[in-house]
Design a protein around this motif. Structure first.
Motif, mmCIF file in Angstrom:
data_model
loop_
_atom_site.group_PDB
_atom_site.id
_atom_site.type_symbol
_atom_site.label_atom_id
_atom_site.label_comp_id
_atom_site.label_asym_id
_atom_site.label_seq_id
_atom_site.Cartn_x
_atom_site.Cartn_y
_atom_site.Cartn_z
ATOM 1 N N LEU A 1 0.818 -1.224 0.000
ATOM 2 C CA LEU A 1 0.000 0.000 0.000
ATOM 3 C C LEU A 1 0.851 1.274 0.000
ATOM 4 O O LEU A 1 0.353 2.364 0.294
ATOM 5 N N ASP A 2 2.121 1.127 -0.373
ATOM 6 C CA ASP A 2 3.010 2.275 -0.521
ATOM 7 C C ASP A 2 2.915 2.732 -1.976
ATOM 8 O O ASP A 2 3.810 2.494 -2.786
ATOM 9 N N PHE A 3 1.809 3.385 -2.299
ATOM 10 C CA PHE A 3 1.520 3.710 -3.695
ATOM 11 C C PHE A 3 2.466 4.761 -4.258
ATOM 12 O O PHE A 3 2.755 4.753 -5.458
ATOM 13 N N ALA A 4 2.960 5.644 -3.417
ATOM 14 C CA ALA A 4 3.885 6.672 -3.898
ATOM 15 C C ALA A 4 5.187 6.031 -4.389
ATOM 16 O O ALA A 4 5.691 6.355 -5.476
ATOM 17 N N THR A 5 5.727 5.101 -3.601
ATOM 18 C CA THR A 5 6.951 4.415 -4.025
ATOM 19 C C THR A 5 6.680 3.509 -5.215
ATOM 20 O O THR A 5 7.497 3.413 -6.134
ATOM 21 N N ALA A 6 5.537 2.828 -5.215
ATOM 22 C CA ALA A 6 5.176 1.974 -6.354
ATOM 23 C C ALA A 6 5.095 2.806 -7.630
ATOM 24 O O ALA A 6 5.569 2.376 -8.699
ATOM 25 N N LYS B 1 -1.385 6.303 -10.232
ATOM 26 C CA LYS B 1 -1.599 7.757 -10.178
ATOM 27 C C LYS B 1 -2.923 8.085 -9.490
ATOM 28 O O LYS B 1 -3.017 9.047 -8.721
ATOM 29 N N THR B 2 -3.952 7.268 -9.763
ATOM 30 C CA THR B 2 -5.242 7.511 -9.106
ATOM 31 C C THR B 2 -5.143 7.236 -7.617
ATOM 32 O O THR B 2 -5.777 7.928 -6.806
ATOM 33 N N ARG B 3 -4.355 6.223 -7.238
ATOM 34 C CA ARG B 3 -4.200 5.904 -5.815
ATOM 35 C C ARG B 3 -3.445 7.002 -5.074
ATOM 36 O O ARG B 3 -3.809 7.387 -3.968
ATOM 37 N N VAL B 4 -2.371 7.475 -5.708
ATOM 38 C CA VAL B 4 -1.576 8.522 -5.066
ATOM 39 C C VAL B 4 -2.391 9.799 -4.941
ATOM 40 O O VAL B 4 -2.385 10.461 -3.900
#
Length: 381
Positions: A314-319, A344-347
């Motif tokens: 759930l580390d969407f920024a790093t992903a 991008k939508t998650r971040v």
């Protein structure tokens, strides 16, 4: 810099730069060839580029740089290298055939099918066809939806070289087009032969693996492993993964890491076990270990898996960052482009709802991880 490279190339091909070179220049070329044979592709590329700048064996140096770039997944750069090699003054007939074959394969990788077929046709017009060229031509024809032509070329390829490897290559080409039944008959033909040594047992195990006959796969692979075939150990791990037996798979991947000189695929397998078991920190550790050795398709697989792990954490920024870095290396990967759009939508959602709980049950990576992982990737030099 670009103009300087063009000037060097023109000087080489017009014979302005002396071919003799100093002993250190020849040493670069010999070292590059040695590194290429040892599958040290980054080092080989650097040495070949040094040889090119010095005017040492221009056609051979450009060809070597192209081969290294193919293995590194730099297909557009490889095509430029091969084209430069073909434009050099002295290109022997057999070398030209080799370069055309490599360039056609690189064109196929970037889906430039017309250009790939043009190179295949040039080979057919000027040279005797062999199994590899028949297969390559069939692969291009299949990509262009020319099914009858592809079938004819594949039959010629297997007729020239009725090996386990050729059967798997043809099967894999058909599988890419969702035409598994057309390829399975080649696997069945290969299994009709008798195993004479450990490598044969390993190859038969691989064939059974592709046919999802895991009991027979393990039987053949165990015979190969008992005779010291390390590749069979890796394949055993892959078979266990297909059976969702991560504990047994982990043991085999650990065994492979302890035995193999190039252990990247073993660490990648361990990372897959970790992902399946939900141990994402361990997965990142194993991926980090694998990245120390990985090149080419294995590197691509590992970088995709790294992004997947961060997404599952759930580390969407790093992903998202990892997805962007991946696409810098592999800009034509449609699956990763979809992943990046999703991330991008998650971040954005996390930024807008800071502190809100977010779940990843519908992440695209959940369904794509296995398809984008390859612990058995290999390309012929």
């Amino acid at each position: 810099m670009k103009n300087r490279k063009i000037a060097v190339f023109l000087a080489v091909c017009l014979g302005i730069v002396s071919f003799s070179g100093c002993s250190s220049d020849m040493k670069n070329y010999r070292q590059a060839s040695s590194d290429l044979e040892a599958e040290k592709y980054d080092e080989a590329l650097q040495e070949f580029e040094t040889a090119i700048a010095a005017g040492v064996n221009p056609a051979g140096s450009y060809r070597g740089a192209g081969v290294a770039n193919v293995h590194l997944g730099n297909y557009k750069e490889a095509i430029e290298n091969f084209t430069d090699a073909l434009n050099c003054k002295k290109v022997g007939k057999s070398l030209k055939k080799d370069i055309l074959s490599y360039r056609a394969a690189a064109y196929l990788k970037i889906k430039a099918y017309d250009e790939a077929m043009a190179d295949c046709q040039s080979i057919a017009a000027d040279y005797d066809m062999d199994a590899d060229v028949y297969f390559l031509t069939g692969e291009v024809a299949l990509a262009m939806d020319s099914y009858e032509e592809a079938s004819t070329d594949f039959e010629q390829a297997y007729g020239e070289e009725a090996t386990y490897d050729m059967a798997i290559r043809i099967y894999s080409a058909y599988l890419e087009k969702d035409m598994e039944a057309d390829g399975t008959r080649y696997l069945e033909a290969a299994l009709a032969k008798t195993a004479d040594n450990a490598q044969d047992h390993c190859d038969r195990g691989r064939v059974y693996y592709y046919m999802s006959d895991y009991d027979n796969a393990q039987k053949e692979l165990q015979e190969a492993a008992d005779d010291g075939n390390t590749e069979a150990v890796l394949l055993q791990g892959m078979v266990y993964m297909e059976q969702k037996d991560t504990a047994s798979a982990r043991k085999k991947f650990e065994e492979y890491v302890s035995q193999a000189e190039d252990s990247a695929r073993g660490f990648n397998g361990l990372a897959l076990c970790d992902i399946e078991d939900g141990d994402y920190d361990s997965a990142l550790s194993n991926i980090s270990s694998a990245l120390t050795f990985a090149e080419g398709e294995e590197l691509k697989s590992l970088l995709f898996n790294e992004m997947t792990v961060y997404e599952k954490k759930l580390d969407f920024a790093t992903a998202k960052q990892k997805a962007e870095e991946y696409l810098e290396l592999y800009p034509d990967d449609k699956t990763m482009k979809k992943e990046l759009a999703f991330l991008k939508t998650r971040v954005t959602g996390q930024n807008e709802n800071s502190g809100a709980e977010t779940t990843a049950g519908d992440t695209a990576a959940d369904s794509s991880t296995a398809d984008n992982t390859n612990t058995n990737s290999s390309e012929e030099q």
